[in-house]
Design a protein around this motif. Structure first.
Motif, PDB file in Angstrom:
ATOM      1  N   ASP A   1     -44.116  -8.318  49.951  1.00 51.97           N
ATOM      2  CA  ASP A   1     -44.841  -7.799  48.974  1.00 51.97           C
ATOM      3  C   ASP A   1     -46.041  -7.824  48.845  1.00 51.97           C
ATOM      4  O   ASP A   1     -47.037  -6.570  48.477  1.00 51.97           O
TER       5      ASP A   1
ATOM      6  N   GLU B   1     -46.556  -0.718  40.864  1.00 56.84           N
ATOM      7  CA  GLU B   1     -45.336  -1.561  41.336  1.00 56.84           C
ATOM      8  C   GLU B   1     -46.064  -2.729  42.237  1.00 56.84           C
ATOM      9  O   GLU B   1     -45.364  -3.702  42.454  1.00 56.84           O
TER      10      GLU B   1
ATOM     11  N   SER C   1     -42.422  -1.714  36.508  1.00 53.18           N
ATOM     12  CA  SER C   1     -42.423  -2.560  37.557  1.00 53.18           C
ATOM     13  C   SER C   1     -42.692  -4.007  37.157  1.00 53.18           C
ATOM     14  O   SER C   1     -42.654  -4.472  35.831  1.00 53.18           O
TER      15      SER C   1
END
Lengths: 544, 157
Positions: free
Chosen positions: A437, A463, B26
């Motif tokens: 990530d 995100e 998210s």
């Protein structure tokens, strides 16, 4: 922190069960069995109370008659041989009756703020009937057979910190006895151990009142409490970076303190040497069939021999003897052996290092704040400094992105799936792969002008908010991040489990697969009544 | 009359977090949204219906996060703005509508709110949160069962 080292760690003076026993002994906690009503089938209830100088804690035990075919250690099990809760104080009859409607159902039941932990345990099929029959016939069980297993019951979960309605950690964290991590969980397991020993002796009498005997005290001590630990513990290590940092930092500080001891006294040297003589019998009792552990234990056996040889001619009267030994181990021993030595050298130095145990908790109630005025350039620099290992991984290689952590709807069991064999898992993937990530976030950061404020980046790329917060947190705390790929095809979740379990104080790590490990806790430790009569709370470690 | 559900505050925040992820936020935004909901509840204030309504508006929570990251951009027009400011500047006194933060205490309509580590919600609210949270759990399949700890081995020994 690297996975191979985490997967080789051992218990130490700073481990949570060691801290717990020290406190019980030092503060002279009182122990009482307030109730024991169990029938010949092993069904009933019992209460075990520990009294600190300021309050009571009671383990409420429910014993069940579980058919063999229902016995399973998995999270998805629905019945157990015994179920428990740790009650804050002394429960009333109404409390016990209320708890009897919930505790036996574990995750399906509900607790209140008066309850602190929830747990359950299963009998060892290998040992239970054998020990029961021995005692009922008036014989003591064979130590070799006990050693092969090490426990009569194993817990399959010990829940705390607000789970299933129990008290939030914030309710108890300011109490001196509960401030260090997992102290109430350690108390729960310790009292379970006493209950299990009482239970088998009681059932032996019920089976044959004429001939039954109690366990000899030395044999009794050789039983710990087993534990089966699965994948739930691995996400914990990733999800609590600030807490984990404090654990590792405390241990590192303790080791550094001992390495910094210029002159060792004869008492300290003798203590260390005596402990080294315990290692071979301890290793002999460390049973595992898992190929990874079998291999590690073979190497460890050689390491112990090397250490014994080294000590034969070692001059402890040089300056900084412990540093010299530890430096030697880094060249000559396996990681498993190095970690064993790191734990051993701490033992003679309680007076210098036990206080580090007070620094292992962490207030995690608030999220780490993100400073939105930071520039993209500055965030990139932090990533480059602390996550270069992640940026070097080729994430397009399927073996580097092979697994997905997820939660099943089946009793919310944590699982680890093969991403390319079960592509539907992508939809349910948890945020447990910081390496991948951070590489993704970094790629997007590189698209923006260096002076762009972080807040603007996160508004466009929400995100990445989780991983950016993590990078900023971990960038300040060197032991907070596992610097390895947690979704690699070769990653062993048991490495993460072992690190956490070593901080608990577990021993005899016996991986049953790459994602499940059995351990033993309190094996060899004095029972509460023995501590009350003055037994040493420390001098039982590295028991066989 | 529907039953009231009581959770620990920790459990409540974890449920809000999963519900927020299940609704499509998210992970990082969900964490802040959950912390916001738990902050209200820590004073016994159930703003959950409004909180749930906002789950349908992703932009709302992204803007909420920006107010946390850059408090100077927070125009303080509603009580969620107040929560965002208090989260990063707890020492600051602030008032929005009938909500007043003294730097230590929350006062609503002149009444001091009592802090607590419990969360009380209606059965309907609890079901709604779980409906969203459930979207984060993978369906039970035989193949999935094999990827859990303990699968494929006898654990009864």
């Amino acid at each position: 922190m690297r996975l191979d080292r985490m997967g080789s760690m051992h218990q130490s003076r700073l481990s949570f069960l060691r801290q717990f026993l020290r406190r019980v002994s030092k503060q002279n906690w009182k122990f009482n069995r307030d109730l024991f009503e169990i029938n010949a089938r092993g069904v009933g209830r019992a209460l075990y109370r520990l009294s600190t100088p300021s309050r009571d804690y009671t383990l409420v035990c429910f014993a069940h008659d579980l058919p063999d075919e229902m016995r399973s250690d998995r999270v998805i099990a629905s019945a157990w041989d015994a179920t428990f809760t740790l009650y804050d104080g002394k429960p009333s009859i109404d409390d016990i009756n209320r708890l009897s409607q919930h505790v036996p159902y574990q995750e399906e039941g509900r607790l209140t703020q008066n309850e602190l932990c929830l747990s359950r345990a299963n009998r060892s099929v290998r040992l239970w009937d054998y020990v029961l029959n021995c005692l009922a016939e008036g014989k003591q069980p064979d130590l070799d057979r006990i050693r092969d297993v090490g426990y009569l019951m194993r817990t399959t979960a010990v829940y705390g910190s607000g789970k299933f309605g129990s008290a939030d950690r914030r309710v108890v964290e300011k109490r001196e006895e509960a401030n260090s991590p997992f102290q109430l969980e350690m108390m729960t397991v310790y009292l379970i151990r006493t209950f299990v020993m009482d239970l088998i002796e009681h059932l032996a009498v019920m089976k044959n009142p004429e001939t039954a005997v109690k366990l000899d005290s030395s044999i009794r001590r050789s039983f710990g409490v087993g534990n089966s630990t699965g994948l739930g513990m691995a996400p914990f290590l990733i999800n609590h970076p600030r807490l984990i940092h404090n654990w590792f930092e405390a241990k590192e500080n303790a080791i550094a303190t001992v390495k910094n001891v210029e002159d060792a006294t004869q008492t300290e040297i003798s203590k260390f040497k005596e402990l080294v003589t315990r290692l071979k019998p301890h290793l002999k009792a460390w049973q595992s069939e898992h190929p990874v552990q079998v291999k590690k234990n073979l190497v460890l056996e050689k390491d112990i021999e090397k250490l014994e040889d080294k000590l034969e001619g070692f001059n402890f009267h040089i300056k900084f003897p412990w540093k010299t030994l530890c430096d030697w181990s880094e060249k000559e021993l396996s990681i498993e052996g190095q970690e064993m030595l790191n734990s051993l050298v701490l033992e003679p130095y309680g007076h210098l290092i036990d206080n580090f145990g007070d620094q292992m908790s962490c207030d995690e109630a608030k999220l780490f704040p993100i400073n939105g005025d930071m520039t993209v350039e500055s965030v990139k620099s932090t990533i480059e400094a602390y996550y270069s290992w992640a940026l070097e991984i080729d994430w397009s290689d399927p073996s580097c992105n092979a697994r997905a952590w997820y939660t099943s709807e089946e009793k919310l069991e944590p699982r680890l799936g093969e991403r390319f064999e079960m592509p539907e898992l992508n939809e349910y993937e948890q945020a447990l792969q910081p390496g991948r990530d951070v590489a993704r976030a970094y790629a997007n950061l590189c698209e923006l002008e260096p002076e762009t404020p972080l807040a603007s980046f996160l508004a466009v790329y929400p995100e990445h908010r989780h991983i950016i917060r993590r990078c900023l947190t971990c960038g300040e705390l060197p032991f907070s991040e596992i610097r390895d790929n947690t979704i690699d095809s070769s990653m062993l979740p048991i490495d993460m489990l072992r690190a956490k379990l070593s901080f608990f104080g577990a021993c005899h790590f016996d991986p049953r697969s790459d994602r499940w490990v059995r351990i033993n806790m309190f094996k060899g430790a004095p029972f509460p009544d023995e501590l009350s009569s003055g037994s040493d709370p420390e001098d039982w470690i590295w028991a066989p | 009359m529907s039953e009231e559900i009581e959770l620990s505050l920790n459990e409540y925040e974890a449920l809000l977090n999963k519900a927020a992820v299940g609704s499509g936020l998210s992970w990082g935004v969900a964490e802040d949204a959950a912390a916001c909901g738990a902050w209200f509840m820590s004073f016994g204030v159930n703003e959950l219906d409004t909180w749930i309504e906002h789950l349908h508006d992703k932009r709302f929570w992204i803007d909420y996060c920006k107010k946390i990251d850059q408090p100077s951009s927070n125009k303080l027009s509603n009580i969620f703005d107040l929560a965002a400011l208090v989260y990063v500047r707890p020492e600051k006194k602030v008032q929005v509508n009938n909500y007043e933060w003294t730097g230590e205490e929350l006062i609503i309509d002149g009444y001091k709110q009592t802090p607590s580590f419990r969360a009380c919600l209606s059965e309907k609210q609890f079901k709604t949160l779980n409906k969203y949270a459930y979207k984060t759990y993978a369906p039970a399949t035989d193949e999935s069962r094999l990827s859990g700890a303990g699968a494929g081995l006898s654990d009864n020994d």
